[in-house]
Design a protein around this motif. Structure first.
Motif, PDB file in Angstrom:
ATOM      1  N   GLY A  42      -8.446   0.134   2.161  1.00  0.00           N
ATOM      2  CA  GLY A  42      -8.193  -1.184   1.597  1.00  0.00           C
ATOM      3  C   GLY A  42      -7.055  -1.944   2.251  1.00  0.00           C
ATOM      4  O   GLY A  42      -6.821  -3.108   1.915  1.00  0.00           O
ATOM      5  N   CYS A  43      -6.338  -1.305   3.168  1.00  0.00           N
ATOM      6  CA  CYS A  43      -5.218  -1.991   3.815  1.00  0.00           C
ATOM      7  C   CYS A  43      -5.709  -3.267   4.502  1.00  0.00           C
ATOM      8  O   CYS A  43      -6.728  -3.263   5.181  1.00  0.00           O
ATOM      9  N   GLY A  44      -4.985  -4.322   4.306  1.00  0.00           N
ATOM     10  CA  GLY A  44      -5.374  -5.620   4.842  1.00  0.00           C
ATOM     11  C   GLY A  44      -6.172  -6.440   3.849  1.00  0.00           C
ATOM     12  O   GLY A  44      -6.513  -7.587   4.124  1.00  0.00           O
ATOM     13  N   GLY A  45      -6.470  -5.873   2.687  1.00  0.00           N
ATOM     14  CA  GLY A  45      -7.263  -6.583   1.691  1.00  0.00           C
ATOM     15  C   GLY A  45      -6.574  -7.821   1.149  1.00  0.00           C
ATOM     16  O   GLY A  45      -7.215  -8.850   0.922  1.00  0.00           O
ATOM     17  N   THR A  46      -5.269  -7.742   0.951  1.00  0.00           N
ATOM     18  CA  THR A  46      -4.530  -8.908   0.458  1.00  0.00           C
ATOM     19  C   THR A  46      -4.518 -10.004   1.513  1.00  0.00           C
ATOM     20  O   THR A  46      -4.751 -11.175   1.209  1.00  0.00           O
ATOM     21  N   ARG A  47      -4.261  -9.616   2.761  1.00  0.00           N
ATOM     22  CA  ARG A  47      -4.283 -10.604   3.850  1.00  0.00           C
ATOM     23  C   ARG A  47      -5.690 -11.193   4.009  1.00  0.00           C
ATOM     24  O   ARG A  47      -5.851 -12.387   4.230  1.00  0.00           O
ATOM     25  N   HIS A  64     -10.599  -9.833  10.931  1.00  0.00           N
ATOM     26  CA  HIS A  64      -9.584  -9.048  11.644  1.00  0.00           C
ATOM     27  C   HIS A  64      -8.750  -8.203  10.679  1.00  0.00           C
ATOM     28  O   HIS A  64      -8.378  -7.079  11.004  1.00  0.00           O
ATOM     29  N   ASP A  65      -8.465  -8.728   9.500  1.00  0.00           N
ATOM     30  CA  ASP A  65      -7.618  -8.011   8.539  1.00  0.00           C
ATOM     31  C   ASP A  65      -8.314  -6.785   7.958  1.00  0.00           C
ATOM     32  O   ASP A  65      -7.692  -5.727   7.829  1.00  0.00           O
ATOM     33  N   ASN A  66      -9.589  -6.899   7.560  1.00  0.00           N
ATOM     34  CA  ASN A  66     -10.315  -5.756   7.020  1.00  0.00           C
ATOM     35  C   ASN A  66     -11.816  -6.081   7.024  1.00  0.00           C
ATOM     36  O   ASN A  66     -12.350  -6.616   6.058  1.00  0.00           O
ATOM     37  N   CYS A 117       0.852  -1.184   0.000  1.00  0.00           N
ATOM     38  CA  CYS A 117       0.000   0.000   0.000  1.00  0.00           C
ATOM     39  C   CYS A 117       0.893   1.241   0.000  1.00  0.00           C
ATOM     40  O   CYS A 117       1.611   1.485   0.980  1.00  0.00           O
ATOM     41  N   PRO A 118       0.867   2.024  -1.073  1.00  0.00           N
ATOM     42  CA  PRO A 118       1.712   3.222  -1.102  1.00  0.00           C
ATOM     43  C   PRO A 118       1.317   4.245  -0.031  1.00  0.00           C
ATOM     44  O   PRO A 118       2.167   4.932   0.517  1.00  0.00           O
ATOM     45  N   TRP A 119       0.009   4.338   0.271  1.00  0.00           N
ATOM     46  CA  TRP A 119      -0.440   5.277   1.301  1.00  0.00           C
ATOM     47  C   TRP A 119       0.166   4.920   2.654  1.00  0.00           C
ATOM     48  O   TRP A 119       0.667   5.784   3.372  1.00  0.00           O
ATOM     49  N   ARG A 120       0.136   3.629   2.988  1.00  0.00           N
ATOM     50  CA  ARG A 120       0.693   3.198   4.275  1.00  0.00           C
ATOM     51  C   ARG A 120       2.205   3.361   4.308  1.00  0.00           C
ATOM     52  O   ARG A 120       2.774   3.734   5.329  1.00  0.00           O
ATOM     53  N   ARG A 121       2.840   3.103   3.195  1.00  0.00           N
ATOM     54  CA  ARG A 121       4.285   3.242   3.145  1.00  0.00           C
ATOM     55  C   ARG A 121       4.716   4.705   3.312  1.00  0.00           C
ATOM     56  O   ARG A 121       5.715   4.992   3.951  1.00  0.00           O
TER      57      ARG A 121
END
Length: 125
Positions: free
Chosen positions: A50-55, A70-72, A38-42
């Motif tokens: 959307g963070c945690g979407g891949t997990r 728990h992830d999203n 996630c560029p925003w988180r980085r």
């Protein structure tokens, strides 16, 4: 250029299947995996909606609904609506009809407001 109405949903289905097959063999919970970030988180250190979407997707592929929640949680709650939209679009496309989801400005504003509230809430808690 004209294309068949089913081309986009079938292409999305193929790309999603390929992505799911790749993701099922990678564990995004462990570092060093070749997965998007996630560029925003980085840049900010804060989680985007959307963070945690891949997990979450990885956990769903492996049948772990609690970990996906728990992830999203917000993204997980939207999945039935996205699946229904996709099914309708695919059905119309296979029948040779073009179909688009029509959203008004109020619906867009509501979705943006929910995403903003989710972002603020998950970063404060």
């Amino acid at each position: 250029m004209l294309r068949h109405p089913a081309a986009a949903p079938l292409g999305l289905l193929a790309a999603g299947s390929a992505g799911a097959a790749y993701l099922s063999s990678r564990d995004p919970h462990r570092p060093g995996q070749l997965l998007p970030f996630c560029p925003w988180r980085r840049l900010t250190g804060l989680q985007c909606p959307g963070c945690g979407g891949t997990r979450m997707a990885y956990d769903l592929l492996h049948g772990d609904l609690a970990a996906a929640w728990h992830d999203n949680a917000a993204l997980l709650l939207t999945l039935p609506f996205v699946a229904a939209w996709f099914a309708v679009r695919l059905r119309h496309g296979l029948a040779g009809r073009h179909w688009r989801l029509r959203t008004g400005p109020r619906a867009v504003a509501a979705l943006l407001a929910v995403a903003a509230l989710w972002t603020v809430g998950r970063n404060l808690l």
